[in-house]
Design a protein around this motif. Structure first.
Motif, PDB file in Angstrom:
ATOM      1  N   ALA A   1      21.350  -4.868 -18.451  1.00  0.00           N
ATOM      2  CA  ALA A   1      20.142  -5.692 -18.595  1.00  0.00           C
ATOM      3  C   ALA A   1      18.885  -4.873 -18.810  1.00  0.00           C
ATOM      4  O   ALA A   1      17.873  -5.403 -19.298  1.00  0.00           O
ATOM      5  N   CYS A   2      18.924  -3.611 -18.456  1.00  0.00           N
ATOM      6  CA  CYS A   2      17.700  -2.793 -18.504  1.00  0.00           C
ATOM      7  C   CYS A   2      17.299  -2.501 -19.949  1.00  0.00           C
ATOM      8  O   CYS A   2      18.102  -1.984 -20.730  1.00  0.00           O
ATOM      9  N   PRO A   3      16.053  -2.800 -20.310  1.00  0.00           N
ATOM     10  CA  PRO A   3      15.600  -2.524 -21.677  1.00  0.00           C
ATOM     11  C   PRO A   3      15.227  -1.063 -21.904  1.00  0.00           C
ATOM     12  O   PRO A   3      14.985  -0.664 -23.052  1.00  0.00           O
TER      13      PRO A   3
ATOM     14  N   LEU B   1      10.477   6.050 -16.832  1.00  0.00           N
ATOM     15  CA  LEU B   1      10.637   4.932 -17.770  1.00  0.00           C
ATOM     16  C   LEU B   1      10.709   3.547 -17.139  1.00  0.00           C
ATOM     17  O   LEU B   1      10.562   2.546 -17.866  1.00  0.00           O
ATOM     18  N   CYS B   2      10.960   3.446 -15.839  1.00  0.00           N
ATOM     19  CA  CYS B   2      11.071   2.096 -15.265  1.00  0.00           C
ATOM     20  C   CYS B   2       9.724   1.380 -15.338  1.00  0.00           C
ATOM     21  O   CYS B   2       8.702   1.903 -14.890  1.00  0.00           O
ATOM     22  N   THR B   3       9.752   0.200 -15.897  1.00  0.00           N
ATOM     23  CA  THR B   3       8.523  -0.594 -16.064  1.00  0.00           C
ATOM     24  C   THR B   3       8.376  -1.667 -14.996  1.00  0.00           C
ATOM     25  O   THR B   3       7.439  -2.458 -15.045  1.00  0.00           O
ATOM     26  N   ARG B   4       9.322  -1.706 -14.058  1.00  0.00           N
ATOM     27  CA  ARG B   4       9.316  -2.720 -12.981  1.00  0.00           C
ATOM     28  C   ARG B   4       9.471  -4.131 -13.552  1.00  0.00           C
ATOM     29  O   ARG B   4       8.953  -5.091 -12.990  1.00  0.00           O
ATOM     30  N   CYS B   5      10.200  -4.240 -14.641  1.00  0.00           N
ATOM     31  CA  CYS B   5      10.332  -5.546 -15.285  1.00  0.00           C
ATOM     32  C   CYS B   5      11.202  -6.504 -14.468  1.00  0.00           C
ATOM     33  O   CYS B   5      11.107  -7.721 -14.628  1.00  0.00           O
ATOM     34  N   GLY B   6      12.073  -5.964 -13.621  1.00  0.00           N
ATOM     35  CA  GLY B   6      12.901  -6.808 -12.773  1.00  0.00           C
ATOM     36  C   GLY B   6      14.171  -7.328 -13.426  1.00  0.00           C
ATOM     37  O   GLY B   6      14.914  -8.093 -12.800  1.00  0.00           O
ATOM     38  N   ALA B   7      14.438  -6.922 -14.659  1.00  0.00           N
ATOM     39  CA  ALA B   7      15.629  -7.433 -15.351  1.00  0.00           C
ATOM     40  C   ALA B   7      16.913  -7.037 -14.628  1.00  0.00           C
ATOM     41  O   ALA B   7      17.873  -7.816 -14.579  1.00  0.00           O
ATOM     42  N   CYS B   8      16.934  -5.843 -14.061  1.00  0.00           N
ATOM     43  CA  CYS B   8      18.139  -5.396 -13.355  1.00  0.00           C
ATOM     44  C   CYS B   8      18.407  -6.270 -12.138  1.00  0.00           C
ATOM     45  O   CYS B   8      19.538  -6.681 -11.889  1.00  0.00           O
ATOM     46  N   GLY B   9      17.358  -6.547 -11.378  1.00  0.00           N
ATOM     47  CA  GLY B   9      17.522  -7.388 -10.190  1.00  0.00           C
ATOM     48  C   GLY B   9      17.964  -8.794 -10.543  1.00  0.00           C
ATOM     49  O   GLY B   9      18.799  -9.389  -9.859  1.00  0.00           O
TER      50      GLY B   9
HETATM   51  S1  SF4 Z   1      15.602  -3.352 -15.751  1.00  0.00           S
HETATM   52 FE1  SF4 Z   1      15.194  -2.504 -13.687  1.00  0.00          FE
HETATM   53  S2  SF4 Z   1      15.428  -0.279 -13.929  1.00  0.00           S
HETATM   54 FE2  SF4 Z   1      15.206  -1.157 -16.007  1.00  0.00          FE
HETATM   55  S3  SF4 Z   1      12.972  -1.020 -16.450  1.00  0.00           S
HETATM   56 FE3  SF4 Z   1      13.355  -3.074 -15.600  1.00  0.00          FE
HETATM   57  S4  SF4 Z   1      12.972  -2.845 -13.362  1.00  0.00           S
HETATM   58 FE4  SF4 Z   1      13.227  -0.763 -14.209  1.00  0.00          FE
END
Ligand code: SF4
Ligand code: SF4
Ligand code: SF4
Length: 176
Positions: free
Chosen positions: A85-87, A43-51
């Protein structure tokens, strides 16, 4: 894609398998705390919200842009901001964040008769013990029962002797 919707190549890559050919000595990447390895792979989309949410700056884009923990930047405070933060539904905060444990390697200065207490002083759990050893050496050890795998001991070590890895028998990111 497999029947459960997880592409096998993607799964191998996320577990660090894609590195093995060219970077055989690199350990598998450490994923965010409380992240399920299976759901992260799917499921990780590499959106970067966690970072972006991590106040410690330890969640950085790794191979393929997938987030991985870099304890060289600091420690995990277990604040949960990454999970919040992760969607995607890939975090489960009902259990332990992970099974990571610190280990002290041969480069520890205690093995060279040099006094150093950097890792011990940085540990918020008092999990590191330094005991005198024969020949003027020092034996530095981690009490796995106390260690939370927070990584606070990694960056202060002047020789890079401290590693934080999954406990024996656990997959990267597995939770206890
Ligand atoms: S918030 Fe982090 S763990 Fe969640 S989908 Fe985005 S990159 Fe992946
Ligand atoms: S729990 Fe907090 S400190 Fe730890 S990786 Fe997530 S956001 Fe960063
Ligand atoms: S990972 Fe954290 S709790 Fe474990 S020994 Fe290092 S500083 Fe202490």
């Amino acid at each position: 894609m497999t029947g459960d919707g997880i592409d096998l190549a993607r799964r191998r890559f996320l577990r660090g398998g894609a590195r093995r050919g060219r970077e055989a000595r690199d350990p598998a990447p450490i994923r965010p705390p409380w992240s399920s390895p299976e759901r992260f792979a799917a499921l990780c989309t590499r959106c970067g919200a966690c970072g972006g949410a991590c106040p410690e700056g330890i969640l950085q884009p790794g191979d393929g842009g997938f987030p991985e923990i870099r304890f060289g930047h600091g420690e995990c405070s277990f604040c949960g901001a990454c999970a919040d933060a992760c969607p995607a539904p890939l975090f489960d905060r009902t259990g332990h964040p992970w099974t990571l444990t610190a280990t002290i390697g041969a480069d520890c200065l205690g093995n060279r008769r040099i006094v150093c207490r950097s890792c011990r002083d940085a540990c918020p759990e008092s999990a590191i013990r330094i005991a005198p050893a024969p020949g003027g050496l020092a034996d530095t050890a981690v009490d796995a029962a106390l260690c939370t795998g927070c990584g606070a001991c990694v960056a202060p070590c002047p020789t890079g002797a401290v590693a934080v890895r999954p406990a024996a028998g656990a997959m990267t990111g597995d939770r206890a």
